[in-house]
Design a protein around this motif. Structure first.
Motif, PDB file in Angstrom:
ATOM      1  N   ARG A 120     -14.806   9.648  -3.218  1.00  0.00           N
ATOM      2  CA  ARG A 120     -13.897  10.665  -3.761  1.00  0.00           C
ATOM      3  C   ARG A 120     -12.529  10.078  -4.108  1.00  0.00           C
ATOM      4  O   ARG A 120     -11.685  10.765  -4.680  1.00  0.00           O
ATOM      5  CB  ARG A 120     -13.730  11.809  -2.755  1.00  0.00           C
ATOM      6  N   LEU A 121     -12.332   8.816  -3.790  1.00  0.00           N
ATOM      7  CA  LEU A 121     -11.099   8.112  -4.118  1.00  0.00           C
ATOM      8  C   LEU A 121     -11.383   7.024  -5.149  1.00  0.00           C
ATOM      9  O   LEU A 121     -12.423   6.374  -5.117  1.00  0.00           O
ATOM     10  CB  LEU A 121     -10.489   7.465  -2.870  1.00  0.00           C
ATOM     11  N   ALA A 122     -10.447   6.835  -6.058  1.00  0.00           N
ATOM     12  CA  ALA A 122     -10.577   5.816  -7.100  1.00  0.00           C
ATOM     13  C   ALA A 122      -9.430   4.818  -7.004  1.00  0.00           C
ATOM     14  O   ALA A 122      -8.363   5.111  -6.472  1.00  0.00           O
ATOM     15  CB  ALA A 122     -10.569   6.482  -8.486  1.00  0.00           C
ATOM     16  N   GLN A 123      -9.657   3.631  -7.535  1.00  0.00           N
ATOM     17  CA  GLN A 123      -8.633   2.596  -7.680  1.00  0.00           C
ATOM     18  C   GLN A 123      -7.894   2.280  -6.379  1.00  0.00           C
ATOM     19  O   GLN A 123      -6.657   2.249  -6.348  1.00  0.00           O
ATOM     20  CB  GLN A 123      -7.605   3.024  -8.753  1.00  0.00           C
ATOM     21  N   PRO A 124      -8.589   2.021  -5.278  1.00  0.00           N
ATOM     22  CA  PRO A 124      -7.872   1.613  -4.071  1.00  0.00           C
ATOM     23  C   PRO A 124      -7.130   0.301  -4.318  1.00  0.00           C
ATOM     24  O   PRO A 124      -7.651  -0.616  -4.957  1.00  0.00           O
ATOM     25  CB  PRO A 124      -8.988   1.447  -3.037  1.00  0.00           C
ATOM     26  N   ARG A 125      -5.913   0.215  -3.837  1.00  0.00           N
ATOM     27  CA  ARG A 125      -5.094  -0.973  -4.096  1.00  0.00           C
ATOM     28  C   ARG A 125      -4.194  -1.261  -2.891  1.00  0.00           C
ATOM     29  O   ARG A 125      -3.794  -0.351  -2.169  1.00  0.00           O
ATOM     30  CB  ARG A 125      -4.263  -0.793  -5.368  1.00  0.00           C
ATOM     31  N   HIS A 126      -3.888  -2.525  -2.736  1.00  0.00           N
ATOM     32  CA  HIS A 126      -3.097  -2.965  -1.587  1.00  0.00           C
ATOM     33  C   HIS A 126      -2.249  -4.147  -2.019  1.00  0.00           C
ATOM     34  O   HIS A 126      -2.737  -5.065  -2.683  1.00  0.00           O
ATOM     35  CB  HIS A 126      -4.024  -3.361  -0.423  1.00  0.00           C
ATOM     36  N   LEU A 127      -0.984  -4.117  -1.668  1.00  0.00           N
ATOM     37  CA  LEU A 127      -0.073  -5.228  -1.923  1.00  0.00           C
ATOM     38  C   LEU A 127       0.945  -5.264  -0.797  1.00  0.00           C
ATOM     39  O   LEU A 127       1.711  -4.307  -0.616  1.00  0.00           O
ATOM     40  CB  LEU A 127       0.626  -5.044  -3.279  1.00  0.00           C
ATOM     41  N   GLY A 128       0.940  -6.343  -0.025  1.00  0.00           N
ATOM     42  CA  GLY A 128       1.897  -6.464   1.061  1.00  0.00           C
ATOM     43  C   GLY A 128       1.721  -5.370   2.094  1.00  0.00           C
ATOM     44  O   GLY A 128       0.666  -5.231   2.713  1.00  0.00           O
ATOM     45  N   MET A 129       2.767  -4.558   2.271  1.00  0.00           N
ATOM     46  CA  MET A 129       2.727  -3.438   3.200  1.00  0.00           C
ATOM     47  C   MET A 129       2.666  -2.105   2.452  1.00  0.00           C
ATOM     48  O   MET A 129       3.243  -1.103   2.890  1.00  0.00           O
ATOM     49  CB  MET A 129       3.944  -3.485   4.115  1.00  0.00           C
ATOM     50  N   LEU A 130       1.932  -2.105   1.336  1.00  0.00           N
ATOM     51  CA  LEU A 130       1.714  -0.901   0.530  1.00  0.00           C
ATOM     52  C   LEU A 130       0.220  -0.701   0.324  1.00  0.00           C
ATOM     53  O   LEU A 130      -0.492  -1.655  -0.001  1.00  0.00           O
ATOM     54  CB  LEU A 130       2.384  -1.029  -0.846  1.00  0.00           C
ATOM     55  N   TRP A 131      -0.239   0.532   0.461  1.00  0.00           N
ATOM     56  CA  TRP A 131      -1.623   0.895   0.167  1.00  0.00           C
ATOM     57  C   TRP A 131      -1.623   2.181  -0.646  1.00  0.00           C
ATOM     58  O   TRP A 131      -0.771   3.058  -0.435  1.00  0.00           O
ATOM     59  CB  TRP A 131      -2.407   1.135   1.450  1.00  0.00           C
ATOM     60  N   ALA A 132      -2.573   2.309  -1.577  1.00  0.00           N
ATOM     61  CA  ALA A 132      -2.663   3.533  -2.371  1.00  0.00           C
ATOM     62  C   ALA A 132      -4.069   3.693  -2.918  1.00  0.00           C
ATOM     63  O   ALA A 132      -4.841   2.721  -3.027  1.00  0.00           O
ATOM     64  CB  ALA A 132      -1.657   3.509  -3.524  1.00  0.00           C
ATOM     65  N   ALA A 133      -4.413   4.923  -3.264  1.00  0.00           N
ATOM     66  CA  ALA A 133      -5.677   5.249  -3.928  1.00  0.00           C
ATOM     67  C   ALA A 133      -5.515   6.627  -4.556  1.00  0.00           C
ATOM     68  O   ALA A 133      -4.678   7.426  -4.116  1.00  0.00           O
ATOM     69  CB  ALA A 133      -6.850   5.237  -2.956  1.00  0.00           C
ATOM     70  N   ASP A 134      -6.308   6.900  -5.576  1.00  0.00           N
ATOM     71  CA  ASP A 134      -6.181   8.153  -6.328  1.00  0.00           C
ATOM     72  C   ASP A 134      -7.354   9.077  -6.022  1.00  0.00           C
ATOM     73  O   ASP A 134      -8.517   8.703  -6.205  1.00  0.00           O
ATOM     74  CB  ASP A 134      -6.144   7.866  -7.837  1.00  0.00           C
ATOM     75  N   ALA A 135      -7.052  10.292  -5.562  1.00  0.00           N
ATOM     76  CA  ALA A 135      -8.095  11.284  -5.333  1.00  0.00           C
ATOM     77  C   ALA A 135      -8.669  11.719  -6.677  1.00  0.00           C
ATOM     78  O   ALA A 135      -7.934  11.938  -7.640  1.00  0.00           O
ATOM     79  CB  ALA A 135      -7.528  12.486  -4.586  1.00  0.00           C
TER      80      ALA A 135
END
Length: 447
Positions: free
Chosen positions: A361-376
């Motif tokens: 249900r999440l798209a484009q998980p991404r991680h850089l350094g101390m950042l994480w994100a993904a799009d519902a």
């Protein structure tokens, strides 16, 4: 007797908030904070998963930072910086110059003010050099640089910009190198090259009237944590040199280790003409921002004529307490290898978030350094609000940007905080997803 939340709702106008919503759900009242934990007035604890709007680096109540402030308070609390100076502002300026290769620090109190200063400085520099027509600016699609009038002029987030459109001098917008825009078969570097070609085409036509390009290096945070390849920064630097346009690096949110480098632009091996700093600059203790620039820009203002000087001031410019907090932040970086420590911490956080980030249900998980994100994978405008409230129920402070979930925690997570960040985020996502509206349940728009 009224609660603190009720009194706040009656007396305080909260930022970026439709206040009417607090009639149904009062603001969360916080009594104290320690390390990565916020403590409510009812005693409940919450992991500060977004570093209190991206400002806190080393956890709340950090002893080194607290001790520095207490010591400085006994020495000098504030003095105007016009015609006077003091040790903390001098030392901070020297140390920032050594870390970035840019000196001549100009100080204000917040990120939007830093943006305003850099824009004014760039245009005024060209004017002093006999090229007043170079007064336009370029920003990236989806870019965000603050909410004062000048900063909004280079911001491309409709929610923030459109309400004040009649007040703005709109800037040019070029395509973002956001890696999520990759076509089938394209890499993040391909997207970066494509965006750089679009910038080159724009500059071919408009460089004579362009003062500067402003961007957030590596991550456009308010654009849904849009990550781009470092190749874009290298190409942008070359284009700005070729067409005589200043490059402004907005490191307000991404500086001080957030992306795995001390400053995000350093991942590309470039040096901008201006760097804007704030947020993590004081580790979340006090308001402070700084704009650093080159010797060449500084020299353009060096003259006997006052009208050729930089015409900008803030009453609290270079406040000694804030500068001392910033020096304590730099001391923390100097006393240990924070970036290496963060890499080890990030591996643990990534493992905790992995089950959620692998969810279909999440798209484009991404991680850089101390950042994480993904799009519902939802266009439900009520999703962000539901996730935020569900996260609070799980003991997490998280605030999605639209459908984008993101995590930007302090560099001080303990085992309990990491476990709660992972398990609690997944539980909150499940709860928010189950609450998707039906035809009989209208969605609520949340900024």
């Amino acid at each position: 007797m009224k609660t603190l939340a009720e009194r706040s709702r009656a007396a305080v106008w909260h930022p970026c908030t439709q206040m009417k919503r607090h009639e149904a759900r009062p603001p969360l009242a916080i009594a104290s904070a320690h390390g990565p934990w916020l403590v409510g007035t009812d005693g409940r604890r919450y992991v500060d998963g977004i570093s209190s709007w991206w400002v806190n680096l080393f956890g709340h109540g950090h002893p080194r930072l607290a001790a520095a402030l207490k010591d400085q308070l006994d020495r000098l609390d504030h003095v105007m910086l016009a015609g006077l100076t003091h040790a903390p502002v001098v030392e901070l300026s020297e140390r920032l110059a050594a870390l970035t290769g840019l000196g001549h620090a100009f100080y204000a109190s917040d990120g939007a003010s830093a943006t305003e200063i850099a824009l004014k400085m760039s245009a005024h520099c060209w004017r002093n050099q006999g090229r007043p027509q170079k007064n336009g600016f370029i920003g990236l699609a989806g870019g965000y640089h603050g909410e004062t009038v000048g900063a909004l002029s280079v911001t491309d987030v409709p929610l923030f910009r459109d309400a004040y459109a009649p007040l703005l001098r709109r800037s040019a917008v070029v395509p973002s190198p956001d890696a999520r825009g990759a076509a089938p078969g394209e890499t993040a570097a391909d997207v970066a090259h494509r965006a750089a070609r679009a910038l080159a085409a724009h500059l071919e036509q408009h460089h004579a009237h362009t003062a500067a390009l402003i961007l957030e290096p590596r991550v456009q945070c308010a654009a849904g944590f849009a990550v781009h390849d470092a190749a874009y920064l290298r190409e942008v630097r070359a284009l700005c040199d070729r067409f005589e346009v200043h490059l402004i690096a907005d490191e307000i949110a991404v500086g001080f280790g957030r992306t795995g480098h001390l400053f995000a632009h350093q991942s590309a091996g470039i040096r901008p003409d201006f760097i804007c700093l704030s947020k993590g600059l004081t580790g979340g203790l006090l308001p402070l921002s700084a704009v650093l620039t080159t010797d060449a820009v500084y020299a353009a203002f060096w003259d006997d004529d006052s009208a050729l000087g930089f015409l900008h001031s803030h009453s609290y410019t270079g406040n000694p307490l804030a500068c001392r907090a910033a020096l304590a932040v730099l001391d923390e970086f100097a006393s240990r290898d924070v970036l290496a420590d963060n890499a080890r911490l990030a591996a643990r956080v990534s493992a905790a978030l992995a089950p959620l980030l692998a969810d279909e249900r999440l798209a484009q998980p991404r991680h850089l350094g101390m950042l994480w994100a993904a799009d519902a994978r939802t266009d439900d405008p009520g999703f962000a609000q539901r996730f935020h409230h569900a996260a609070l129920e799980q003991g997490l402070l998280l605030r999605p940007i639209g459908a984008t979930l993101y995590w930007m925690p302090p560099y001080a997570l303990d085992d309990e905080a990491i476990e709660r960040l992972g398990a609690g985020s997944r539980a909150a996502f499940d709860a928010a997803w189950r609450g998707r509206p039906t035809a009989a349940t209208p969605a609520v728009v949340v900024p």
